[in-house]
Scaffold this active site. Structure first.
Site, PDB file in Angstrom:
ATOM      1  N   ASP A  49       0.287 -28.614   0.032  1.00 49.54           N
ATOM      2  CA  ASP A  49       1.097 -29.710  -0.494  1.00 49.54           C
ATOM      3  C   ASP A  49       0.220 -30.622  -1.342  1.00 49.54           C
ATOM      4  OD1 ASP A  49      -0.350 -31.122   1.504  1.00 49.54           O
ATOM      5  OD2 ASP A  49       1.245 -30.709   2.948  1.00 49.54           O
ATOM      6  N   ASP A  51      -0.640 -34.648  -2.413  1.00 47.55           N
ATOM      7  CA  ASP A  51      -0.526 -36.064  -2.079  1.00 47.55           C
ATOM      8  C   ASP A  51      -1.000 -36.903  -3.262  1.00 47.55           C
ATOM      9  OD1 ASP A  51       0.326 -35.379   0.426  1.00 47.55           O
ATOM     10  OD2 ASP A  51      -1.643 -35.584   1.368  1.00 47.55           O
ATOM     11  N   ASP A 128     -11.069 -40.208   5.523  1.00 48.17           N
ATOM     12  CA  ASP A 128     -11.779 -39.752   6.713  1.00 48.17           C
ATOM     13  C   ASP A 128     -13.024 -38.924   6.389  1.00 48.17           C
ATOM     14  OD1 ASP A 128     -10.268 -37.619   5.745  1.00 48.17           O
ATOM     15  OD2 ASP A 128      -9.068 -37.366   7.555  1.00 48.17           O
TER      16      ASP A 128
END
Length: 429
Positions: A49, A51, A128
């Protein structure tokens, strides 16, 4: 990195993601691809996907797209829906401040609310892992690497941005993500990033069960489930997810581990060859031996018969596990069917074998029996082999197999009863 220094092409990017970025740009906002999609494109993989991140607020994004819905409590996100594809758009995140209306942490340091907006530089610091802080700008075709993610990719390392203990306390799911990325990308976890995991694994008990269900799907149903399982065991992350299996995970050569690894290997093969899988089969596998053990205990301690003890055990084990990882009813119902049929598959006389073959969940239950048989051998494997032959046999051969089974068991075929003649009814019209 200008276009000449990286391998990302617009041809490899979702048309819908490009539409979103172009519309944001045309409205005067910045917009970038970010995170896993950029990392995968740099690695030459096809992203699952796409983002997008922008300096537009969630409300401004919603004002630009009629097909937009805002979600999230901890951090507001925009989902822009194009049929089956959803482009997730986030506003640049900023650093925490003391205002509890926009940012809140619990006593362990976990972020409970995080609606703090900021600049692209602050957003990169809030990412992260280093290889997830690369941003692709469709306006200039350039990639900005804020945290030396390219170097991490070259070293084959999963490495956190910032102090690992602080980052894990902010969101304990990052420990699961570190393991998942290591398995998926065939990388190692940087020693600095790996060091606090075992000590902080217990923090996963603070994560909502619904979120852990979604994480479980990513861990085990992404085509790298077996390697992920082994890494989770190595870092003591399985017991917080499946508390009832604590003793099992401590015994590396047990039948329980053998069954789980066999099923995960088969699941990976199915996923990587484009076949369908269901989370119910994995859940049935993980919790099968606790159900068996609990049923035996109920029989001996409560004096229940085997059927009642097994039915109660199924409900108890699913309820206990749902306290840690939510199991939606659409899956728990299938899990119960698979388990219940394990009790029925040995009983094959008369019409039972044909009734079982027509059961909607026969195939899943048979596959599960076969996995158990290959793990435990003996009578279970013989039973599984019998069903393997029976379901593909001709009607004549199926009849022969059932007759042979009766003879081996020393059973006589039942005599058919003659139908009674109906009594005459003088009042019948």
């Amino acid at each position: 990195m200008p276009r000449a220094e990286h391998a990302i092409s617009r041809e490899d990017i979702s048309d819908n993601a490009l539409k979103v970025m172009y519309r944001l740009n045309n409205a005067g906002f910045s917009a970038y691809l970010v995170g896993g999609c950029v990392r995968d494109l740099m690695l030459g993989h096809k992203p699952k996907d796409f983002d997008v991140v922008t300096n537009a607020t969630p409300e401004q994004i919603k004002g630009l797209f009629r097909n937009c819905r805002l979600i999230g409590r901890r951090f507001r996100l925009a989902h822009i829906v194009f049929g089956r594809e959803i482009i997730e758009v986030a506003t640049f995140r900023g650093h925490h401040n003391e205002d509890p209306s926009v940012a809140k942490q619990d006593d362990e340091g976990q972020l409970l609310r995080d609606n703090v907006f900021g600049t692209i530089e602050e957003d990169a610091e809030r990412r992260d892992f280093t290889f997830n802080a690369m941003y692709y700008d469709v306006a200039t075709f350039s990639v900005t690497d804020f945290a030396n993610g390219i170097n991490a990719i070259k070293r084959g390392e999963v490495d956190l941005i910032g102090d690992p203990e602080v980052r894990y306390r902010e969101d304990p799911v990052r420990m699961l993500r570190a393991v998942r990325f290591a398995a998926k990308l065939d990388m190692t976890i940087n020693p600095r990033t790996a060091k606090p995991i075992k000590e902080l694994a217990h923090l996963l008990s603070n994560i909502p069960p619904a979120r852990l269900f979604e994480e479980m799907l990513k861990l085990f149903l992404s085509g790298h489930g077996l390697q992920t399982f082994r890494l989770l065991r190595e870092y003591n992350l399985l017991e917080p997810l499946f508390p009832m299996l604590g003793k099992v995970f401590a015994a590396p050569d047990s039948k329980e581990i053998g069954l789980i690894e066999l099923v995960l290997k088969n699941t990976d093969e199915r996923i990587n060859t484009g076949q369908r899988v269901t989370p119910a089969f994995l859940i049935a596998t993980l919790l099968w031996y606790p159900v068996e053990e609990h049923a035996t205990k109920l029989q001996s301690e409560a004096g229940l018969n085997g059927h009642d003890a097994f039915n109660i055990a199924m409900g108890d084990i699913l309820h206990r596990q749902s306290q840690r990882i939510m199991i939606p009813k659409r899956f728990s119902t299938v899990v119960r069917d698979i388990w219940h049929l394990q009790q029925r598959l040995p009983r094959r006389f008369g019409r039972r074998a044909f009734q079982l073959l027509s059961h909607p969940k026969f195939r899943a239950a048979y596959d599960f029996l076969l996995a158990r048989g290959r793990t435990e051998g003996g009578d279970l494997l013989e039973l599984a082999d019998w069903w393997t032959q029976f379901q593909d046999a001709s009607p004549a051969n199926q009849k022969k197999m059932l007759n042979t089974l009766r003879q081996e068991e020393g059973r006589e075929p039942r005599k058919r009863r003659r139908p009674r003649k109906p009594k005459s009814d003088s009042h019948a019209q």
